[in-house]
Design a protein around this motif. Structure first.
Motif, PDB file in Angstrom:
ATOM      1  N   SER A 184      -8.354  -0.229   3.239  1.00  0.00           N
ATOM      2  CA  SER A 184      -8.545   0.017   1.808  1.00  0.00           C
ATOM      3  C   SER A 184      -9.829  -0.638   1.338  1.00  0.00           C
ATOM      4  O   SER A 184     -10.142  -1.758   1.764  1.00  0.00           O
ATOM      5  CB  SER A 184      -7.371  -0.539   1.001  1.00  0.00           C
ATOM      6  N   TRP A 210      -9.178   1.060  -6.219  1.00  0.00           N
ATOM      7  CA  TRP A 210      -8.089   0.653  -5.331  1.00  0.00           C
ATOM      8  C   TRP A 210      -7.109  -0.255  -6.060  1.00  0.00           C
ATOM      9  O   TRP A 210      -5.891  -0.096  -5.961  1.00  0.00           O
ATOM     10  CB  TRP A 210      -8.671  -0.072  -4.112  1.00  0.00           C
ATOM     11  N   ASP A 261       0.870  -1.183   0.000  1.00  0.00           N
ATOM     12  CA  ASP A 261       0.000   0.000   0.000  1.00  0.00           C
ATOM     13  C   ASP A 261       0.906   1.231   0.000  1.00  0.00           C
ATOM     14  O   ASP A 261       1.950   1.223   0.664  1.00  0.00           O
ATOM     15  CB  ASP A 261      -0.896   0.010   1.238  1.00  0.00           C
ATOM     16  N   THR A 287      -3.275   0.944  -6.592  1.00  0.00           N
ATOM     17  CA  THR A 287      -2.204   0.288  -5.847  1.00  0.00           C
ATOM     18  C   THR A 287      -1.212  -0.383  -6.784  1.00  0.00           C
ATOM     19  O   THR A 287       0.010  -0.253  -6.598  1.00  0.00           O
ATOM     20  CB  THR A 287      -2.790  -0.755  -4.877  1.00  0.00           C
ATOM     21  N   VAL A 336      -2.430  -4.138   5.989  1.00  0.00           N
ATOM     22  CA  VAL A 336      -3.628  -3.557   5.380  1.00  0.00           C
ATOM     23  C   VAL A 336      -4.869  -4.355   5.770  1.00  0.00           C
ATOM     24  O   VAL A 336      -4.867  -5.588   5.723  1.00  0.00           O
ATOM     25  CB  VAL A 336      -3.511  -3.548   3.844  1.00  0.00           C
TER      26      VAL A 336
END
Length: 366
Positions: free
Chosen positions: A312, A318, A239, A322, A262
């Motif tokens: 997240s 996302w 992340d 990422t 995460v």
């Protein structure tokens, strides 16, 4: 606002560390039944699309079994420690994990020291290291970190599973090597039995040659499992906000595992199916919390950490963001880079940063 210490958090969340043997055994039976049922579907259902679907589901079931085996290896799904270890060995065998090797690497290396320079899943290259690689290996690294999905499977099969999960590498302590070789023999025996079962499919199965049975009942489920495993291990510590460390780091301070992991907020049905393996920070904080209570504990941890929690959403934005930002890593500045060496995010925060100021999450790059 005060950021709770690790000791405070562990004490507060210890209420969730309550294994229930009946519940753990029920999950074990269910997981084995899912996998066995999927393989039976490959062999005995008639339509080809259904056979392939069963092969894919068998791989998903292996991913689910890995999460449960992981918990059993932490002695958290039933009350008896020996029974936990037996369940872990049984669950690990169908996806060809040497329990002794995985346990050593996971318990002795990864859990106490996440996100540092030792060999580990998806440890990023620095720019000088990447530039020194041969051209073919640079292209392979680009493939591993591209949003292809199958790249996770190829990465884990080639870089991790084959080299660290079957036979004892040189770094394994001598005291564990004999047990590791016994476990390797167990995997070999299981593999031979499974291959013979599938190769004999034309004698008893529905519309299957030996090659077709091996491809759909062995190769396909194993590769689907590798994708699941690579994906889970990628998202748990990758992340733009998360630091990796070169050298010694205070694991009760800036290297706190619950702050460099995460929580991927997946749909609840997906969380249930994979035994909430994506509620990862609380697992690093308190590995004795069983998988069937870890989501409740993660919600509680997120509330107690507030804006320090790394959470997240599981969505396309996302995923693309990422995989675009997290290519290489500047180990001195603790900052993610692209393959050209350009920064893609602010310097990653650390436990020390949030302990000092309870810093707000870096959301400008979301």
């Amino acid at each position: 606002m005060h950021l709770p210490t690790r000791r405070e958090l562990i004490r507060e969340l210890n209420v969730f560390a309550t294994p229930q043997t009946a519940r753990g055994l029920a999950l074990f039976v269910l997981d084995i039944a899912m996998y066995a049922g999927a393989i039976a579907g490959v062999l005995f259902v008639a339509p080809w699309w259904a056979k392939i679907g069963c092969g894919v589901f068998a791989g998903m079931a292996l991913g689910r079994m890995f999460s449960l085996a992981h918990n059993a290896a932490h002695e958290s799904i039933v009350r008896n420690p020996i029974l936990n270890r037996v369940l872990a060995v049984v669950l690990s065998t169908p996806f060809f994990y040497n329990y002794v090797l995985w346990g050593y690497e996971h318990h002795a290396l990864h859990h106490p020291y996440p996100n540092d320079t030792k060999p580990d899943a998806y440890k990023p290259y620095g720019k000088p290291e990447f530039d020194a690689l041969p051209r073919w290996r640079q292209l392979l690294e680009r493939f591993y970190r591209a949003p292809t999905i199958v790249g996770w499977g190829v990465y884990y099969l080639v870089q991790r599973h084959w080299s660290t999960k079957l036979f004892p590498p040189a770094y394994v302590p001598a005291a564990l090597r004999r047990a590791a070789w016994w476990n390797a023999g167990l995997l070999l025996g299981y593999g031979v039995a499974l291959v013979f079962l599938l190769a004999a499919a034309p004698r008893y199965a529905v519309d299957l040659t030996s090659i077709e049975a091996l491809l759909i009942g062995f190769a396909l489920p194993l590769f689907v499992f590798e994708i699941h495993d690579g994906f889970a291990l990628y998202v748990q510590h990758t992340d733009p906000r998360i630091a990796w460390f070169d050298g010694d780091v205070d694991r009760n301070g800036e290297g706190r595992a619950e702050l460099v992991s995460v929580h991927l907020r997946v749909p609840r049905v997906m969380g249930w199916f994979y035994h909430d393996t994506f509620a990862h920070p609380v697992h690093h904080l308190h590995p004795k919390i069983p998988c069937y209570r870890v989501f409740e504990a993660q919600v509680e941890l997120d509330e107690r950490l507030g804006s320090a929690a790394v959470v997240s959403p599981f969505n396309l934005r996302w995923f693309l963001d990422t995989t675009r930002r997290c290519k290489l890593y500047d180990w001195e500045k603790r900052q993610w880079l692209d393959f050209s060496g350009r920064p893609t995010a602010p310097a990653a925060r650390s436990g020390a940063d949030v302990s000092a100021a309870f810093a707000p999450r870096i959301d400008t790059f979301r």
